[in-house]
Design a protein around this motif. Structure first.
Motif, PDB file in Angstrom:
ATOM      1  N   LYS A  15      -7.123  -3.543   5.214  1.00 48.20           N
ATOM      2  CA  LYS A  15      -7.368  -2.215   4.653  1.00 48.20           C
ATOM      3  C   LYS A  15      -6.857  -1.164   5.636  1.00 48.20           C
ATOM      4  N   THR A  34      -7.097   0.423  -1.264  1.00 46.31           N
ATOM      5  CA  THR A  34      -6.222   0.310  -0.099  1.00 46.31           C
ATOM      6  C   THR A  34      -6.869   0.705   1.228  1.00 46.31           C
ATOM      7  N   TYR A  35      -7.917   1.515   1.201  1.00 44.61           N
ATOM      8  CA  TYR A  35      -8.486   2.050   2.445  1.00 44.61           C
ATOM      9  C   TYR A  35      -9.816   1.388   2.813  1.00 44.61           C
ATOM     10  N   ASP A  36     -10.145   1.502   4.080  1.00 45.16           N
ATOM     11  CA  ASP A  36     -11.441   1.084   4.604  1.00 45.16           C
ATOM     12  C   ASP A  36     -12.534   1.821   3.813  1.00 45.16           C
ATOM     13  N   TYR A  90       0.825  -1.201   0.000  1.00 43.09           N
ATOM     14  CA  TYR A  90       0.000   0.000   0.000  1.00 43.09           C
ATOM     15  C   TYR A  90       0.867   1.263   0.000  1.00 43.09           C
ATOM     16  N   ASP A  98      -9.528  -9.132   3.759  1.00 41.80           N
ATOM     17  CA  ASP A  98      -8.241  -8.521   3.415  1.00 41.80           C
ATOM     18  C   ASP A  98      -7.946  -7.382   4.392  1.00 41.80           C
TER      19      ASP A  98
END
Length: 288
Positions: free
Chosen positions: A249, A151-153, A129, A247
């Motif tokens: 995040k 990559t983020y929530d 990331y 996954d």
């Protein structure tokens, strides 16, 4: 994260000896082995080796090979891949050792995905990331939005995209040498790369982890007449990760300067060489 973050410098020299040109014991002396030296009997003949001596030598070599193989088999390994959570001290004992577990195979667009639900997986996710978030693609809005989504929530992505749109303003883009729409001027090559040097888990439980990623980076404009030459930077990214949808995040991230080593004596390459290297050398998928 933006490329405008301040990154600093430090000093921590290294090297094998104080004299880089030293030979034998730092005395600038050299050794020359003459014919009929120490390994002869004084008449230019080598003494005959007994079969017993040969057996002893072979036995020692076998023992050394076995010891090395045994050490490599147990180095940095644990019963659980990546030494997850508090059950393993492998990361503390050898933080730069690879675990030997098979790297991640999945992809979310161009970004690695499908990381293991353990300490190793969290470190691999954080490293990959960091690469994506420090790439040149972040300076293009559509590509930046896709990177943030990967990559983020998902709960923080909309607000983050809005914040990033403000951060990557036309003024900021022109300050780094790009056109105000984020495109690269004709005849130039824009460079923005992040290269993880190492990772460290500072806290972890079943579904969350905090990982520090020590990085070096390249940023600038390569091309004739560039006023923003490509420079190297050193920084550490701290990512708070959460296990979401099978996954890892990012919930939040922060960046600090350094640790920064002393610059070497390498001659700076031309802008054309840098541009060719960036276009010719691809990146990696990072796995712990």
């Amino acid at each position: 994260m933006s490329q405008g973050d301040e990154r600093g410098y430090g000093s921590e020299p290294g090297g094998r000896t104080e004299d880089p040109y030293s030979t034998v014991g730092g005395t600038r002396q050299t050794r020359t082995r003459l014919p009929g030296g120490d390994d002869t009997d004084g008449y230019g003949r080598r003494p005959a080796r007994s079969s017993r001596s040969l057996v002893m030598v072979v036995g020692v070599v076998v023992l050394l090979v076995a010891a090395i193989a045994f050490a490599n088999l147990g180095d940095g390994r644990s019963e659980k891949p990546g030494g997850g959570g508090k059950e393993s001290s492998a990361a503390g004992a050898g933080p730069t050792s690879a675990t030997g577990t098979k790297p991640v195979q999945g992809k979310n667009g161009t970004i690695a995905a499908g990381f293991a639900h353990d300490e190793q997986g969290a470190q691999s996710a954080a490293a990959n990331y960091a690469v994506a978030l420090g790439s040149a693609e972040m300076f293009d809005k559509s590509q930046r939005d896709a990177i943030l989504q990967a990559t983020y929530d998902p709960q923080v992505v909309p607000g983050l995209q809005a914040d990033m749109a403000k951060a990557y303003s036309p003024q900021f883009l022109t300050n780094v040498g790009l056109n105000d729409d984020g495109s690269t001027p004709t005849g130039m090559t824009f460079v923005s790369r992040t290269v993880p040097v190492g990772t460290k888990v500072t806290s972890q439980d079943q579904d969350s982890a905090t990982v520090e990623v020590w990085c070096t980076g390249l940023v600038g404009m390569a091309g004739e007449g560039s006023t923003k030459p490509v420079t190297a930077t050193w920084f550490t990214i701290t990512q708070k990760l959460k296990w979401i949808g099978e996954d890892w995040k990012i919930e939040s991230s922060a960046q600090t300067e350094g640790p920064t080593p002393v610059n070497g004596d390498n001659r700076a390459s031309s802008a054309d060489d840098i541009a060719a290297a960036v276009e010719g050398y691809g990146g990696f998928t990072y796995a712990r």
